[in-house]
Enzyme design. Structure first.
Site: not given
Length: 233
Positions: A11, A14, A71
């Site tokens: 993640s 991102k 997230s």
């Protein structure tokens, strides 16, 4: 240490979504209050999410908070589709931007960092490349409103409010000067963090990619941050 060893960013990637969106906002191509629809594809993304429904729409600002604080994979997909028309087109934008800022060992294959489906590739990056991405983000001070947020409510004032809380351990504990950025974890990727703090006018960025445990990741990142400030590196 091992700054150029390839790993799976999970993640933490991102942050590239955030960069691309913020650059468009700064260029006047996108507004924070533009409404983002939710496709069936986005709603079915899975993993960490804010449980978006195809009947809903949220502002770009709300979607950014969801993507960074919670997230939220579904929010990341919705933003990607809103900006580029499809996940695939947005992934191309991610890779093009990565080349431009010198992320030579990075290949993005998703907009969220989840493990790949059968026949798909893993996202791949290095600690050095993720640090380059973090430095680029720092050129856009507005991003810190998202990366420093500890808590925010999505759907506030409705019958279905969703409490979003940061996964960043240094924000939770109030580490001096910490105002970003993002953690990541999957079983294959291990535990990762791209973190930053600013003290006395100096900003330090540290990256730990692919640690074998959360506590180990946090201890190493904390050690690197504090050592950088003490040494003046």
């Amino acid at each position: 240490e091992r700054a150029d060893v390839p790993g799976y960013p999970a993640s933490t990637l991102k942050l590239m979504v955030l960069l691309l969106i913020q650059e468009r906002i700064d260029a006047g191509k996108l507004k924070l209050d533009d409404m983002v629809g939710v496709s069936v594809t986005a709603s079915k993304t899975g993993g960490s999410q804010v449980f978006l429904d195809p009947r809903e729409s949220f502002s770009v600002e709300d979607m950014l908070y969801a993507t960074i604080i919670q997230s939220a994979n579904d929010a990341a997909v919705a933003l990607a589709e809103h900006v580029a028309g499809s996940k695939e087109a947005f992934i191309k934008m991610m890779n093009d931007r990565a080349r431009e800022i010198g992320m030579a060992d990075t290949r993005f294959a998703s907009v969220h960092g989840l493990p790949p489906s059968a026949g798909q590739r893993h996202d791949v990056s290095t600690a050095r490349d993720m640090a380059a991405l973090a430095r680029e983000l720092c050129k856009h001070p507005d991003i810190f409103r998202y990366t420093s947020a500890v808590y925010r409510q999505l759907r506030a004032g409705t019958g279905k409010p969703f409490d979003m809380r940061t996964h960043n351990p240094f924000l939770k504990e109030g580490l001096a000067g910490c105002d970003g950025f993002k953690t990541g974890y999957t079983a294959a990727a291990g535990w990762s963090i791209v973190a930053t703090a600013k003290r006395g006018g100096r900003r330090v960025i540290v990256v730990v990619l692919g640690s074998t445990g959360r506590k180990l990741r946090d201890a190493k990142a904390r050690e690197l941050l504090n050592a950088a400030f003490v040494s003046g590196l």
